[in-house]
Design a protein around this motif. Structure first.
Motif, PDB file in Angstrom:
ATOM      1  N   ALA A 190     -36.541 -65.891 -82.398  1.00 33.77           N
ATOM      2  CA  ALA A 190     -37.701 -65.068 -82.058  1.00 33.77           C
ATOM      3  C   ALA A 190     -37.656 -64.624 -80.599  1.00 33.77           C
ATOM      4  O   ALA A 190     -37.891 -63.446 -80.282  1.00 33.77           O
ATOM      5  N   GLN A 191     -37.365 -65.559 -79.706  1.00 34.94           N
ATOM      6  CA  GLN A 191     -37.339 -65.226 -78.280  1.00 34.94           C
ATOM      7  C   GLN A 191     -36.132 -64.358 -77.926  1.00 34.94           C
ATOM      8  O   GLN A 191     -36.201 -63.539 -77.006  1.00 34.94           O
ATOM      9  N   SER A 192     -35.027 -64.516 -78.654  1.00 33.79           N
ATOM     10  CA  SER A 192     -33.860 -63.657 -78.412  1.00 33.79           C
ATOM     11  C   SER A 192     -34.199 -62.205 -78.725  1.00 33.79           C
ATOM     12  O   SER A 192     -33.813 -61.288 -77.976  1.00 33.79           O
ATOM     13  N   ALA A 215     -24.263 -73.027 -70.167  1.00 31.74           N
ATOM     14  CA  ALA A 215     -25.037 -71.964 -69.514  1.00 31.74           C
ATOM     15  C   ALA A 215     -24.363 -71.518 -68.222  1.00 31.74           C
ATOM     16  O   ALA A 215     -24.299 -70.322 -67.915  1.00 31.74           O
ATOM     17  N   GLN A 216     -23.854 -72.484 -67.465  1.00 31.83           N
ATOM     18  CA  GLN A 216     -23.149 -72.144 -66.229  1.00 31.83           C
ATOM     19  C   GLN A 216     -21.860 -71.375 -66.529  1.00 31.83           C
ATOM     20  O   GLN A 216     -21.529 -70.397 -65.839  1.00 31.83           O
ATOM     21  N   ALA A 217     -21.151 -71.809 -67.556  1.00 30.07           N
ATOM     22  CA  ALA A 217     -19.905 -71.139 -67.937  1.00 30.07           C
ATOM     23  C   ALA A 217     -20.169 -69.709 -68.391  1.00 30.07           C
ATOM     24  O   ALA A 217     -19.387 -68.787 -68.092  1.00 30.07           O
ATOM     25  N   ALA A 218     -21.274 -69.499 -69.101  1.00 28.62           N
ATOM     26  CA  ALA A 218     -21.621 -68.152 -69.569  1.00 28.62           C
ATOM     27  C   ALA A 218     -21.875 -67.220 -68.395  1.00 28.62           C
ATOM     28  O   ALA A 218     -21.424 -66.069 -68.387  1.00 28.62           O
ATOM     29  N   ARG A 219     -22.581 -67.710 -67.378  1.00 34.27           N
ATOM     30  CA  ARG A 219     -22.869 -66.887 -66.200  1.00 34.27           C
ATOM     31  C   ARG A 219     -21.580 -66.511 -65.462  1.00 34.27           C
ATOM     32  O   ARG A 219     -21.410 -65.378 -65.025  1.00 34.27           O
ATOM     33  N   PRO A 251     -36.019 -68.962 -69.711  1.00 34.25           N
ATOM     34  CA  PRO A 251     -34.781 -68.580 -69.013  1.00 34.25           C
ATOM     35  C   PRO A 251     -35.055 -67.991 -67.638  1.00 34.25           C
ATOM     36  O   PRO A 251     -36.127 -67.440 -67.380  1.00 34.25           O
ATOM     37  N   ASP A 252     -34.065 -68.081 -66.767  1.00 37.57           N
ATOM     38  CA  ASP A 252     -34.147 -67.499 -65.425  1.00 37.57           C
ATOM     39  C   ASP A 252     -33.496 -66.122 -65.442  1.00 37.57           C
ATOM     40  O   ASP A 252     -32.342 -65.961 -65.065  1.00 37.57           O
ATOM     41  N   PHE A 253     -34.253 -65.136 -65.889  1.00 35.42           N
ATOM     42  CA  PHE A 253     -33.691 -63.792 -65.967  1.00 35.42           C
ATOM     43  C   PHE A 253     -33.614 -63.099 -64.609  1.00 35.42           C
ATOM     44  O   PHE A 253     -32.890 -62.116 -64.452  1.00 35.42           O
ATOM     45  N   GLU A 254     -34.350 -63.585 -63.616  1.00 30.62           N
ATOM     46  CA  GLU A 254     -34.297 -62.968 -62.288  1.00 30.62           C
ATOM     47  C   GLU A 254     -32.900 -63.072 -61.686  1.00 30.62           C
ATOM     48  O   GLU A 254     -32.489 -62.211 -60.903  1.00 30.62           O
ATOM     49  N   SER A 255     -32.164 -64.102 -62.068  1.00 33.00           N
ATOM     50  CA  SER A 255     -30.815 -64.280 -61.528  1.00 33.00           C
ATOM     51  C   SER A 255     -29.870 -63.171 -61.991  1.00 33.00           C
ATOM     52  O   SER A 255     -28.823 -62.945 -61.376  1.00 33.00           O
ATOM     53  N   TYR A 256     -30.223 -62.462 -63.055  1.00 33.41           N
ATOM     54  CA  TYR A 256     -29.369 -61.379 -63.568  1.00 33.41           C
ATOM     55  C   TYR A 256     -29.266 -60.227 -62.565  1.00 33.41           C
ATOM     56  O   TYR A 256     -28.328 -59.434 -62.619  1.00 33.41           O
ATOM     57  N   GLU A 257     -30.224 -60.136 -61.664  1.00 31.42           N
ATOM     58  CA  GLU A 257     -30.217 -59.063 -60.662  1.00 31.42           C
ATOM     59  C   GLU A 257     -28.971 -59.118 -59.778  1.00 31.42           C
ATOM     60  O   GLU A 257     -28.622 -58.134 -59.137  1.00 31.42           O
ATOM     61  N   LEU A 269     -25.265 -63.495 -72.866  1.00 29.46           N
ATOM     62  CA  LEU A 269     -25.874 -64.448 -71.942  1.00 29.46           C
ATOM     63  C   LEU A 269     -27.373 -64.592 -72.222  1.00 29.46           C
ATOM     64  O   LEU A 269     -27.911 -65.705 -72.178  1.00 29.46           O
ATOM     65  N   VAL A 270     -28.041 -63.475 -72.505  1.00 22.84           N
ATOM     66  CA  VAL A 270     -29.458 -63.530 -72.876  1.00 22.84           C
ATOM     67  C   VAL A 270     -29.650 -64.471 -74.063  1.00 22.84           C
ATOM     68  O   VAL A 270     -30.544 -65.326 -74.078  1.00 22.84           O
ATOM     69  N   ILE A 271     -28.799 -64.323 -75.055  1.00 25.68           N
ATOM     70  CA  ILE A 271     -28.904 -65.126 -76.278  1.00 25.68           C
ATOM     71  C   ILE A 271     -28.637 -66.604 -75.993  1.00 25.68           C
ATOM     72  O   ILE A 271     -29.349 -67.482 -76.497  1.00 25.68           O
TER      73      ILE A 271
END
Length: 322
Positions: free
Chosen positions: A18-20, A171-175, A217-223, A202-204
């Protein structure tokens, strides 16, 4: 949240799906904007969102205690309604992830690692020409991180602490994998962006970790990713788009028919993805087929030599959805 409070039940998988959908919808414009590979058609975000939504809708009212069986239903629906390269790969990923989980009512570190490894194998084998610097890099990175972490854990592998550690490492590896796409493909380097599909994956993954941890999730880091700032323009609009069409369909094939069709589609077009949806007879599966070709008629005629295609979609590659 302490590891002891992690949610490892179907409820977490339901929340993840749902959140994805919600987050892919929120990020779709940004993902569309940086979509330059394999085709600069600005629809990666939209394709991921629509594919994920189809999977979520299929299980929105499904009651089950089987985490694998629950996810398998969502994966199959996603596969049947998959959009584009990115959506098809997402569906394959979900399908592979679900396989080792079937028959289990709780997720643990070992099951997560097994699911990610299966998802990696399925995803890489679905493409005729898999390419690094894409969603595949993220899928590969999280599978390797989970397996490596599991191999070096000193705690009980069935413990929630072990699962929490694996979640942190994947999660770290995905980033890192997303950041790595900035330099892996010439088209991404030229555009100055990360791969759109990789960010979508990565969102998923971030939503999976958040659902299990009952966190956000910390989406601000995507910036910090190249080209992902909100003020950036739609870079795909400055790129030459591929001519031709994207053809997708579902067709029942035995192993020989599937292998032969794949080989002939490879000579006719590119971006060939073929993945089994479900088994219908001993040696026959329903396959989801995806290919980019100059024109649809020849591709559909070829496919009809091997089976009766259904759920057919034909999309002009020059059309921008973003």
């Amino acid at each position: 949240m302490t590891p002891q409070k992690l949610d490892t039940s179907v409820r977490a998988i339901r929340e993840w799906l749902a959140q994805s959908v919600k987050s892919l919808g929120n990020h779709s414009d940004r993902l569309n904007a940086i979509n330059v590979f394999p085709v600069a058609d600005g629809d990666t975000g939209s394709n991921l969102y629509l594919t994920a939504r189809a999977g979520h809708d299929a299980v929105s009212k499904l009651e089950s205690d089987d985490i694998g069986g629950f996810l398998e239903v969502a994966a199959r629906a996603s596969m049947e309604s998959a959009r584009g390269n990115s959506g098809t790969l997402l569906a394959v990923f979900l399908s592979g992830l679900s396989e080792p989980w079937i028959g289990h009512d709780r997720l643990n570190a070992s099951l997560l690692a097994a699911g990610l490894e299966r998802a990696k194998v399925r995803s890489w084998s679905a493409l005729s020409e898999p390419v690094e610097g894409t969603m595949l890099s993220v899928i590969n990175a999280i599978a390797l991180a989970a397996g490596s972490t599991l191999a070096h854990l000193k705690t009980d592998l069935d413990s929630r602490a072990a699962l929490d550690t694996v979640l942190t490492q994947m999660a770290q590896a995905a980033r890192l994998a997303v950041k790595g796409t900035e330099t892996e493909l010439p088209s991404l380097v030229e555009a100055g962006v990360v791969d759109a599909g990789a960010v979508g994956m990565l969102v998923i993954i971030d939503e999976l970790c958040a659902a299990i941890r009952n966190d956000s999730p910390d989406f601000e880091s995507y910036e910090k990713f190249h080209g992902y700032q909100v003020q950036d323009p739609h870079v795909h609009l400055n790129k030459d788009t591929e001519t031709g069409v994207e053809v997708m369909c579902t067709v029942s094939l035995d192993a020989l028919g599937a292998a032969t069709l794949r080989g002939q589609l490879d000579t006719m077009g590119n971006s060939v993805i073929m993945s089994p949806v479900n088994q219908v007879e001993d040696d026959t599966y329903r396959w989801r087929v995806h290919v980019h070709v100059p024109e649809s008629e020849r591709a559909l005629e070829l496919i009809k030599k091997y089976g009766d295609p259904v759920n057919i979609s034909v999309t002009d590659l020059c059309t921008h959805d973003g």
